[in-house]
Design an enzyme around this catalytic site. Structure first.
Site, PDB file in Angstrom:
ATOM      1  N   CYS A 119       0.822  -1.222   0.000  1.00  0.00           N
ATOM      2  CA  CYS A 119       0.000   0.000   0.000  1.00  0.00           C
ATOM      3  C   CYS A 119       0.858   1.275   0.000  1.00  0.00           C
ATOM      4  O   CYS A 119       0.333   2.378  -0.191  1.00  0.00           O
ATOM      5  CB  CYS A 119      -0.948   0.011   1.187  1.00  0.00           C
ATOM      6  SG  CYS A 119      -1.995  -1.441   1.243  1.00  0.00           S
ATOM      7  N   HIS A 250      -2.842   6.981   2.750  1.00  0.00           N
ATOM      8  CA  HIS A 250      -3.381   5.753   2.155  1.00  0.00           C
ATOM      9  C   HIS A 250      -4.772   5.506   2.742  1.00  0.00           C
ATOM     10  O   HIS A 250      -4.992   5.639   3.951  1.00  0.00           O
ATOM     11  CB  HIS A 250      -2.442   4.584   2.468  1.00  0.00           C
ATOM     12  CG  HIS A 250      -3.058   3.250   2.228  1.00  0.00           C
ATOM     13  ND1 HIS A 250      -3.739   2.952   1.064  1.00  0.00           N
ATOM     14  CD2 HIS A 250      -3.136   2.131   3.015  1.00  0.00           C
ATOM     15  CE1 HIS A 250      -4.194   1.713   1.148  1.00  0.00           C
ATOM     16  NE2 HIS A 250      -3.845   1.200   2.312  1.00  0.00           N
ATOM     17  N   ASN A 280     -10.461   0.221   0.028  1.00  0.00           N
ATOM     18  CA  ASN A 280      -9.003   0.242   0.147  1.00  0.00           C
ATOM     19  C   ASN A 280      -8.401  -0.368  -1.120  1.00  0.00           C
ATOM     20  O   ASN A 280      -8.494  -1.572  -1.331  1.00  0.00           O
ATOM     21  CB  ASN A 280      -8.592  -0.550   1.392  1.00  0.00           C
ATOM     22  CG  ASN A 280      -7.088  -0.656   1.578  1.00  0.00           C
ATOM     23  OD1 ASN A 280      -6.315  -0.442   0.636  1.00  0.00           O
ATOM     24  ND2 ASN A 280      -6.665  -0.985   2.782  1.00  0.00           N
TER      25      ASN A 280
HETATM   26  O1  UT7 Z   1      -4.123  -1.335   3.665  1.00  0.00           O
HETATM   27  C1  UT7 Z   1      -3.293  -2.186   4.383  1.00  0.00           C
HETATM   28  C2  UT7 Z   1      -3.220  -1.753   5.795  1.00  0.00           C
HETATM   29  N1  UT7 Z   1      -4.312  -2.347   6.530  1.00  0.00           N
HETATM   30  C3  UT7 Z   1      -4.897  -1.654   7.504  1.00  0.00           C
HETATM   31  O2  UT7 Z   1      -4.571  -0.532   7.756  1.00  0.00           O
HETATM   32  C4  UT7 Z   1      -5.977  -2.370   8.327  1.00  0.00           C
HETATM   33  C5  UT7 Z   1      -5.947  -1.907   9.765  1.00  0.00           C
HETATM   34  N2  UT7 Z   1      -6.969  -2.558  10.564  1.00  0.00           N
HETATM   35  C6  UT7 Z   1      -8.293  -2.258  10.446  1.00  0.00           C
HETATM   36  O3  UT7 Z   1      -8.666  -1.456   9.627  1.00  0.00           O
HETATM   37  C7  UT7 Z   1      -9.245  -2.905  11.407  1.00  0.00           C
HETATM   38  O4  UT7 Z   1      -8.524  -3.619  12.390  1.00  0.00           O
HETATM   39  C8  UT7 Z   1     -10.283  -3.846  10.743  1.00  0.00           C
HETATM   40  C9  UT7 Z   1     -11.237  -3.038   9.918  1.00  0.00           C
HETATM   41  C10 UT7 Z   1      -9.549  -4.866   9.869  1.00  0.00           C
HETATM   42  C11 UT7 Z   1     -11.083  -4.606  11.799  1.00  0.00           C
HETATM   43  O5  UT7 Z   1     -11.716  -3.697  12.682  1.00  0.00           O
HETATM   44  P1  UT7 Z   1     -11.564  -3.861  14.255  1.00  0.00           P
HETATM   45  O6  UT7 Z   1     -12.320  -2.751  14.836  1.00  0.00           O
HETATM   46  O7  UT7 Z   1     -10.083  -3.922  14.584  1.00  0.00           O
HETATM   47  O8  UT7 Z   1     -12.276  -5.235  14.530  1.00  0.00           O
HETATM   48  P2  UT7 Z   1     -11.671  -6.562  15.204  1.00  0.00           P
HETATM   49  O9  UT7 Z   1     -10.777  -7.269  14.261  1.00  0.00           O
HETATM   50  O10 UT7 Z   1     -11.163  -6.223  16.562  1.00  0.00           O
HETATM   51  O11 UT7 Z   1     -12.986  -7.424  15.380  1.00  0.00           O
HETATM   52  C12 UT7 Z   1     -13.997  -7.062  16.337  1.00  0.00           C
HETATM   53  C13 UT7 Z   1     -15.180  -8.009  16.146  1.00  0.00           C
HETATM   54  C14 UT7 Z   1     -14.799  -9.486  16.121  1.00  0.00           C
HETATM   55  O12 UT7 Z   1     -15.835 -10.208  16.750  1.00  0.00           O
HETATM   56  P3  UT7 Z   1     -15.701 -10.713  18.267  1.00  0.00           P
HETATM   57  O13 UT7 Z   1     -14.488 -11.595  18.277  1.00  0.00           O
HETATM   58  O14 UT7 Z   1     -15.504  -9.458  19.071  1.00  0.00           O
HETATM   59  O15 UT7 Z   1     -16.984 -11.412  18.507  1.00  0.00           O
HETATM   60  C15 UT7 Z   1     -14.788  -9.819  14.655  1.00  0.00           C
HETATM   61  O16 UT7 Z   1     -15.054 -11.181  14.410  1.00  0.00           O
HETATM   62  O17 UT7 Z   1     -15.794  -7.739  14.879  1.00  0.00           O
HETATM   63  C16 UT7 Z   1     -15.917  -8.964  14.162  1.00  0.00           C
HETATM   64  N3  UT7 Z   1     -15.855  -8.653  12.737  1.00  0.00           N
HETATM   65  C17 UT7 Z   1     -16.921  -8.292  12.023  1.00  0.00           C
HETATM   66  N4  UT7 Z   1     -18.201  -8.126  12.372  1.00  0.00           N
HETATM   67  C18 UT7 Z   1     -19.059  -7.742  11.409  1.00  0.00           C
HETATM   68  C19 UT7 Z   1     -14.767  -8.658  11.914  1.00  0.00           C
HETATM   69  N5  UT7 Z   1     -15.129  -8.303  10.677  1.00  0.00           N
HETATM   70  C20 UT7 Z   1     -16.466  -8.079  10.718  1.00  0.00           C
HETATM   71  C21 UT7 Z   1     -17.397  -7.689   9.767  1.00  0.00           C
HETATM   72  N6  UT7 Z   1     -18.673  -7.520  10.155  1.00  0.00           N
HETATM   73  N7  UT7 Z   1     -17.058  -7.433   8.469  1.00  0.00           N
END
Ligand code: UT7
Length: 324
Positions: A119, A250, A280
């Protein structure tokens, strides 16, 4: 031995962008995945994204974006002597995408190479192109970020497939600063780096796998390690953050974008939020956001823009540029 005489600086002459036609909303994804529009908007900031057609390639999108940048620059294909395509999703490892793209644009026998800094790719390519102009190894460089991430995600994995999208953005750059009337150098010094200790946080583990991401670890890194980098890029360019017209990070996650913008200390600067409707698009996200802002008349010639690309590797690159 005789060395080429380069230019005192390099500047962007024009941008171009391309988005595939197909719009996929969060509700479309929620029809087959355990997710919701509310979750995606609040956690990532995306409302919809564009996905390429099955037979639409990285090179197709690169050609479309680059053609617009070339037309906007007023140059002809014969003027371009180096083509750099930043991509991490090319369909083929060989041949490189850049040689194919150059040929399709009618650019005859330029230097051509692909660059993979995930990225951060566009900002790396901008630095490499600018250095080539300054060193005299190229005069006009076509720089493209193009990605078809949709072919690298597992469409049953809700933690990644809701984020990534397809598209391309391009810039034509040329000499600046050494002739009267050419204006000041318009591409500032790059501040770049990497941390291979975090290599496993975003990766495609092997040839048969999809993108894997430890979202929280990447989120933490992006919101805690990168604000000194953007401030340093301003310092190196001798531009105070309060002089910036726009900040174009980005487009990874709207919460990361807003956190970085707060820490930058440039309350007057517009902040690119192309992610809302583009998703993204990795190395394409910065030039795509810039070209769309220029098209909408949101940026004026001479405006100072701060760019930062960051992602897998992990790696990052930031620089201040002047809007053409
Ligand atoms: O471009 C390359 C660089 N990449 C980045 O910059 C990505 C950086 N990270 C992020 O943007 C975020 O961490 C994400 C968008 C990937 C995820 O968001 P988050 O707020 O960190 O969520 P999380 O991974 O902590 O997940 C929280 C909960 C989990 O459920 P439990 O375990 O709390 O029950 C996930 O399973 O949200 C759940 N979850 C979803 N729920 C509904 C994960 N994806 C989804 C989804 N819809 N699409």
């Amino acid at each position: 031995m005789r060395l080429h005489q380069g230019s005192a600086g390099a500047r962007v002459l024009a941008f171009g962008g391309y988005q595939p036609a197909r719009i996929v909303t969060n509700d479309d994804l929620a029809a087959t995945l355990d997710t919701s529009d509310e979750w995606i908007r609040s956690r990532v900031g995306i409302a919809s994204r564009r996905l390429a057609a099955p037979d639409e390639t990285v090179a197709d999108m690169a050609v479309a974006a680059a053609g617009k940048a070339l037309a906007g620059s007023g140059l002809s294909p014969a003027d371009i002597d180096l083509v750099i395509v930043a991509t991490c999703t090319a369909e083929t490892t060989i041949p490189n995408t850049s040689a194919v793209v150059a040929r399709r644009l009618g650019i005859c026998a330029p230097g051509a190479y692909d660059l993979n800094a995930a990225c951060a790719g566009f900002c790396y390519a901008l630095a490499a192109g600018s250095d080539a102009v300054r060193a005299g190894s190229a005069r006009h460089v076509l720089i493209i970020g193009a990605e078809k991430l949709s072919q690298w995600v597992d469409w049953t994995d809700r933690s990644t497939c809701i984020i990534f999208a397809d598209g391309a953005g391009a810039a034509v750059i040329g000499p600046a600063g050494d002739q009267p009337g050419q204006g000041e150098p318009g591409i500032g010094p790059v501040v770049w780096g990497s941390d291979g200790d975090m290599a496993d946080k975003i990766c495609v583990p092997d040839r048969r796998s999809f993108i894997f991401q430890e979202g929280q670890a990447v989120f933490r890194w992006a919101t805690t390690a990168l604000h000194p980098v953007v401030r340093k890029a301003c310092e190196e360019a001798d531009v105070d953050p309060t002089e910036l017209a726009v900040f174009v990070p980005h487009q990874a996650n709207l919460r990361i974008i807003e956190a970085l913008a707060r820490k930058l200390g440039a309350p007057q600067a517009k902040v690119a939020s192309d992610i809302v409707s583009a998703g993204n698009t990795s190395s394409a996200s910065i030039p795509l956001a810039l070209s769309r802002m220029v098209e909408r008349g949101e940026l004026a010639s001479g405006d100072k823009a701060l760019l930062i690309g960051f992602g897998a590797g992990v790696c990052y690159a930031a620089q201040v540029i002047t809007i053409p």
